[in-house]
Scaffold this active site. Structure first.
Site, PDB file in Angstrom:
ATOM      1  N   ARG A 125      13.735   2.271  -0.239  1.00  0.00           N
ATOM      2  CA  ARG A 125      13.023   2.183  -1.506  1.00  0.00           C
ATOM      3  C   ARG A 125      13.324   0.914  -2.300  1.00  0.00           C
ATOM      4  O   ARG A 125      12.436   0.243  -2.771  1.00  0.00           O
ATOM      5  CB  ARG A 125      13.367   3.409  -2.361  1.00  0.00           C
ATOM      6  CG  ARG A 125      12.335   3.656  -3.448  1.00  0.00           C
ATOM      7  CD  ARG A 125      12.691   4.827  -4.323  1.00  0.00           C
ATOM      8  NE  ARG A 125      12.929   6.047  -3.589  1.00  0.00           N
ATOM      9  CZ  ARG A 125      13.410   7.140  -4.139  1.00  0.00           C
ATOM     10  NH1 ARG A 125      13.725   7.154  -5.420  1.00  0.00           N
ATOM     11  NH2 ARG A 125      13.601   8.224  -3.433  1.00  0.00           N
ATOM     12  N   HIS A 164       3.132   6.649   4.027  1.00  0.00           N
ATOM     13  CA  HIS A 164       4.067   6.714   2.895  1.00  0.00           C
ATOM     14  C   HIS A 164       3.929   8.042   2.150  1.00  0.00           C
ATOM     15  O   HIS A 164       3.073   8.182   1.274  1.00  0.00           O
ATOM     16  CB  HIS A 164       3.769   5.534   1.949  1.00  0.00           C
ATOM     17  CG  HIS A 164       4.879   5.205   1.010  1.00  0.00           C
ATOM     18  ND1 HIS A 164       6.091   4.710   1.428  1.00  0.00           N
ATOM     19  CD2 HIS A 164       4.956   5.261  -0.348  1.00  0.00           C
ATOM     20  CE1 HIS A 164       6.861   4.483   0.382  1.00  0.00           C
ATOM     21  NE2 HIS A 164       6.200   4.814  -0.710  1.00  0.00           N
ATOM     22  N   TYR A 199     -11.836   2.651  -9.579  1.00  0.00           N
ATOM     23  CA  TYR A 199     -12.705   1.594 -10.095  1.00  0.00           C
ATOM     24  C   TYR A 199     -12.435   0.226  -9.461  1.00  0.00           C
ATOM     25  O   TYR A 199     -13.257  -0.669  -9.552  1.00  0.00           O
ATOM     26  CB  TYR A 199     -12.525   1.445 -11.616  1.00  0.00           C
ATOM     27  CG  TYR A 199     -12.873   2.685 -12.391  1.00  0.00           C
ATOM     28  CD1 TYR A 199     -14.157   3.227 -12.341  1.00  0.00           C
ATOM     29  CD2 TYR A 199     -11.924   3.317 -13.181  1.00  0.00           C
ATOM     30  CE1 TYR A 199     -14.475   4.371 -13.047  1.00  0.00           C
ATOM     31  CE2 TYR A 199     -12.228   4.463 -13.901  1.00  0.00           C
ATOM     32  CZ  TYR A 199     -13.510   4.988 -13.829  1.00  0.00           C
ATOM     33  OH  TYR A 199     -13.824   6.115 -14.534  1.00  0.00           O
TER      34      TYR A 199
END
Length: 750
Positions: A39, A85, A129
């Site tokens: 991470r 993931h 969007y």
């Protein structure tokens, strides 16, 4: 009947006692390692954390090339989450957004279409969007991914495969930087200029043991996407790159713009990296309202595509450099970007590396990728040459081959037996199309065979020579350098280097305070306040019950107030920080670390040009310059060494050439000032000798003007040199009884 809660089995208790400390340590260590590896820390080879690597690989999988069309970000996020993931979609989208922001990433890996946020800190539009595709930088990182350049591992659901690391033909770790907080460690790598990194890497290929000084010549410092001026000195930059830990001071870029009639404004065109413009403007506005920036009148944001902040000075006589220095000190127009090169070495070991170590490991990775791609190509060539060999045999014996295929029950086995062919060759001949049997084809096969044979020899020579491998790696890096050279729009250096102008720290601090007249009032019990304006009459001042006035003097908010205590310590207070005149102020002991058994001897405005005469109760004293008495901490500065029951009792400004000392025994002594030493700390020397008691008062004066004092009625008496003849002596003498008319208080009074 309800469901039984008794576990199945023979009823035996199979639980095992576990030591809680050991269990916690094991589990926390597992969590810590997972955070570090999967991470927080980037891999030194491709400069990516797993989430970024998976985003780039998923986009490659989806065919979103830099020269192709865009796809909805939501689709990309879904692909990454579903296949690679297993984390939240928002976390993946946030990572994707950052890779597209040209103000956050020096060389973006994602080409975003739509609202991807801005430098003011506004968020990107929702993923439904926006649209995305890869940039040419991301393609460079992936180059060779389908040529066995890197190892693959199974994904979390074991249905697909993902790369352990990307081939990384671009020096991404340092070029784009990274930040991350793991468990017990963190990383912070600022972005750098890719062309400079390529130069440094090429130098390391020739000189693997290059000195850090040479490396910093080639990579002089970070290159931030938002530009700015780096004002860190070369020694600390060298140390940072040598140890992998350090930091860089970055300032906004500004210029003075004339407005006519002698007026001007300051225009800021670049701000430091990772500073939110809107938040910074809010902070400046807050400081303006709090009157902490008296040199500044207004700030306006006239930014469009480019940054343009207009700073309006209070008046045209304000020094622009001083104004900017005060802003740099108080606001994010100057910020510090830290360097902590903590990365995963070989993808496994967290390690703080130096600049050369990072580049050398990247070069080793590039060499390994070259070897793997070469071996992959060699295997493909050998397979193709084997097939072409079979084709040639077929052409030479075309009629017999056709007969075997038409008539034999097992043509493949017959062909292998008759012409000593391999399984692959026989299979290829059987799968050959009829149109390939034309005469011209034999010539083309021979041509391809010869070409592949030559390429095979070249690759074998490359794999056999370390020198040739490094030359190829250097050529590849040279090509990257051409693509991102300093003459290109993306590659030109944005951050420049400069020196912070030498400005007087005192002047900057003064510039931050609005100069206003005040009257400082100190009470007997040690309460202090600053009344507005210069008061001429102190009789109207009120105090707490049982308290009264001790000192009152005019000052300005820009002044420093000095307090001298019976413990021989000097304390410094900023006049602007004193409590206001409403109420009775605050106890000095809240503001400084002053012992309860000590009292204030003197309070005055600091003047570095003036010297002070200090005296203790037993009659010791010395001269100290005011430039040596300021204290930067609450603890104050010990200047006069005294030990109870002896205390510091007098602190008077020095003027003239003589000292007059009067003891509690009413004896007066006058001696030359030159007999007193000037010291920065000490016990002092004896001013006057006493059998009983100690010193009552001391005064310095000019002998030609005479010694004067005030009586209880306020009248001034002056004694000339001739009149003082019997009291003039040397330091440490006993002196003689004071002349008639000397105040009974035993003090000079002025």
């Amino acid at each position: 009947m309800g469901k039984s809660l008794i576990p199945p089995g023979d009823g035996e208790d199979r639980s095992e006692p576990v030591d809680l400390k050991t269990a916690l340590e094991e589990r926390y260590l597992a969590y810590a390692l997972s955070t570090i590896m999967h991470r927080a820390l980037p891999d030194v080879r491709d400069g990516l954390k797993p989430v970024h690597r998976r985003i780039v690989y998923a986009m490659s999988d989806m065919g979103l090339r830099s020269n192709g069309g865009f796809k909805k970000s939501a689709k990309i996020v879904g692909e990454v989450m579903g296949n690679f993931h297993p984390h939240g979609d928002q976390a993946i989208y946030d990572a994707l957004v950052r890779l597209a922001q040209d103000f956050a990433v020096r060389y973006p890996l994602v080409n975003g279409q739509g609202n991807f946020g801005n430098i003011d800190g506004d968020n990107a539009a929702a993923m439904r969007y926006t649209e995305s595709k890869m940039t040419s930088v991301a393609e460079l990182l992936l180059r060779g991914i389908d040529e066995d350049a890197v190892d693959f591992r199974t994904t979390y659901d074991e249905e697909n495969e993902e790369p352990v690391v990307l081939p990384g033909a671009f020096p991404n770790l340092l070029a784009n930087g990274a930040t991350g907080i793991a468990v017990g460690m963190a990383t912070s790598i600022p972005p750098h200029n890719a062309a400079e990194l390529c130069d440094a890497a090429l130098h390391l290929i020739k000189h693997p043991n290059a000195r850090i000084e040479k490396m910093v010549e080639l990579v002089p410092g970070p290159d931030f996407p938002t530009g700015g001026i780096i004002v860190e000195d070369r020694e600390s930059i060298l140390e940072a790159y040598k140890t992998g830990r350090g930091g860089f001071r970055v300032r906004a870029r500004w210029e003075k713009e004339e407005t006519g009639r002698g007026g001007y404004v300051i225009v800021v065109t670049e701000i430091p990296y990772q500073v939110q413009k809107s938040r910074m403007i809010e902070k400046v506005a807050e400081l303006l309202l709090a009157r902490k920036l008296p040199l500044l009148d207004d700030i306006r944001d006239e930014s469009a595509e480019d940054i343009r902040l207009v700073l309006v000075p209070k008046n045209r006589s304000v020094d622009p450099t001083l104004l900017m220095e005060s802003l740099f000190k108080l606001t994010d127009l100057e910020s510090r970007v830290s360097l902590n090169l903590n990365v995963l070495s070989k993808g496994k070991v967290p390690k703080v590396m130096s600049l050369p170590e990072v580049l050398l490991e990247w070069l080793e990775h590039r060499k390994e990728v070259l070897q793997r791609r070469s071996r992959h190509r060699l295997a493909a060539i050998e397979r193709r040459l084997e097939i072409l060999g079979g084709y040639l045999i077929a052409y030479l014996n075309i009629d017999e081959v056709i007969r075997i295929i038409r008539e034999e029950d097992d043509p493949k086995a017959e062909l292998m037996r008759r012409y000593d062919l391999t399984d692959l060759q026989a299979e290829s001949i059987l799968n050959m199309r009829l149109r390939s049997l034309r005469k011209l084809e034999e010539f083309e096969i021979r041509k391809e065979f010869d070409g592949l044979t030559a390429e095979k020899a070249d690759i074998e020579a490359l794999l056999a020579s370390d020198e040739k491998q490094w030359a190829t790696v250097a050529w590849e890096i040279g090509e990257v350098k051409k693509t991102f050279g300093k003459d290109t729009e993306l590659g030109r250096r944005r951050s420049t280097f400069g020196d912070a102008p030498e400005t007087d720290i005192e002047a900057i601090q003064q510039a931050m305070i609005e100069k206003e007249p005040v009257t400082v009032v100190v009470s007997q019990k040690g309460w202090i306040r600053a009344m507005k304006g210069h008061l001429s009459d102190y009789s109207g001042l009120t105090f707490k019950e049982g308290d009264k006035l001790k000192f009152a003097f005019p000052a300005h908010t820009t002044d420093k107030i000095i307090l001298f205590t019976t413990g021989g310590k000097f304390y410094t207070l900023g006049c602007d920080r004193l409590p206001g005149g409403r109420g009775h102020g605050e106890p000095v002991r809240i503001m400084v670390d002053m012992d309860n058994d000590q009292d204030i001897v003197a309070a005055f405005v600091h003047d570095p040009k003036v010297r002070l005469l200090l005296a203790s109760t037993v009659g010791n004293g010395f001269i100290v310059p005011q430039s040596e008495i300021t204290a930067n901490t609450r603890k104050g500065k010990q200047v006069m060494n005294v030990k109870l029951p002896v205390e510091a009792t007098l602190c008077v400004p020095v003027s003239g050439d003589c000292v007059a000392v009067i003891g509690e025994n009413k004896k007066l002594l006058v001696f030359p000032l030159s007999q007193l030493p000037e010291m920065t700390r000490g016990k002092g020397v004896r001013l006057q000798r006493y059998k009983d008691g100690g010193v009552a008062d001391v005064k310095t004066f000019a002998m030609e003007e005479g010694l004067s004092w005030q009586d209880s009625a306020g009248r001034t008496h002056t004694k000339t040199q001739q009149e003082l003849a019997e009291w003039i002596g040397d330091r440490a003498q006993a002196g003689r009884l004071a002349p008639r008319g000397f105040p009974r208080s035993g003090r000079f009074g002025n």
